[in-house]
Design a protein around this motif. Structure first.
Motif, mmCIF file in Angstrom:
data_model
loop_
_atom_site.group_PDB
_atom_site.id
_atom_site.type_symbol
_atom_site.label_atom_id
_atom_site.label_comp_id
_atom_site.label_asym_id
_atom_site.label_seq_id
_atom_site.Cartn_x
_atom_site.Cartn_y
_atom_site.Cartn_z
ATOM 1 N N ASP A 30 0.827 -1.204 0.000
ATOM 2 C CA ASP A 30 0.000 0.000 0.000
ATOM 3 C C ASP A 30 0.859 1.251 0.000
ATOM 4 O OD1 ASP A 30 -2.195 -1.639 0.045
ATOM 5 O OD2 ASP A 30 -2.670 -1.302 2.157
ATOM 6 N N ALA A 31 1.991 1.222 0.696
ATOM 7 C CA ALA A 31 2.876 2.380 0.743
ATOM 8 C C ALA A 31 3.402 2.713 -0.647
ATOM 9 C CB ALA A 31 4.036 2.118 1.707
ATOM 10 N N LYS A 32 3.717 1.703 -1.433
ATOM 11 C CA LYS A 32 4.196 1.943 -2.797
ATOM 12 C C LYS A 32 3.097 2.583 -3.647
ATOM 13 C CE LYS A 32 7.522 -1.806 -2.678
ATOM 14 N NZ LYS A 32 7.821 -3.168 -3.093
ATOM 15 N N GLU A 33 1.863 2.130 -3.469
ATOM 16 C CA GLU A 33 0.743 2.688 -4.216
ATOM 17 C C GLU A 33 0.503 4.136 -3.813
ATOM 18 O OE1 GLU A 33 -4.044 2.042 -4.703
ATOM 19 O OE2 GLU A 33 -2.823 0.349 -4.088
ATOM 20 N N ILE A 34 0.557 4.424 -2.530
ATOM 21 C CA ILE A 34 0.345 5.785 -2.052
ATOM 22 C C ILE A 34 1.460 6.698 -2.540
ATOM 23 C CG2 ILE A 34 0.301 7.218 0.039
ATOM 24 C CD1 ILE A 34 -1.139 4.849 1.408
ATOM 25 N N ALA A 35 2.680 6.222 -2.494
ATOM 26 C CA ALA A 35 3.816 7.018 -2.960
ATOM 27 C C ALA A 35 3.703 7.324 -4.449
ATOM 28 C CB ALA A 35 5.125 6.298 -2.676
ATOM 29 N N GLY A 36 3.062 6.428 -5.185
ATOM 30 C CA GLY A 36 2.878 6.639 -6.616
ATOM 31 C C GLY A 36 1.722 7.554 -6.939
#
Length: 120
Positions: A30-36
């Motif tokens: 989820d952190a990768k998705e939010i960062a994107g």
């Protein structure tokens, strides 16, 4: 029959550790998705193809009302009689006085300003 009182506590501890581990791994994804940015390209395409009325319903109706009568924002009825299209476009683009900016994509600003100026 004698039962060991530690077994329920052990089960809770093992399940708790397992659940914590699982949620940690899920959180990394989820952190990768939010960062994107968290937004997908199809949402951007939908906005780019949206009509001014669809953009209004998605972003403006909560403040300017279902019938353009104004709720927390001003009424849009007859705004084209008071301001020209360029002023309306600037207000939509830059916001100010409680109006947020960036609600309308840049490629739709001219079309949206023209549409708003014709609300009666």
């Amino acid at each position: 029959m004698k039962r060991n009182p530690l077994i329920p506590f052990l089960l809770i501890a093992v399940l708790g550790i397992g659940l914590t581990f699982f949620l940690s791994v899920k959180g990394l994804g989820d952190a990768k998705e939010i960062a994107g940015g968290g937004e997908n390209k199809s949402a951007e395409k939908e906005t780019a193809n949206a009509s001014p009325e669809e953009i209004y319903k998605a972003n403006c109706i909560s403040c300017h009302g279902e019938n353009y009568e104004g709720v927390s924002g001003p009424s849009l009825k007859g705004v084209g009689d008071k301001k020209d299209v360029a002023e309306i476009k600037t207000k939509i683009e830059k916001g100010g006085n409680g109006m947020p900016s960036g609600l309308v994509p840049a490629e739709k600003l001219d079309e949206m300003a023209d549409w708003v100026s014709n609300i009666k």
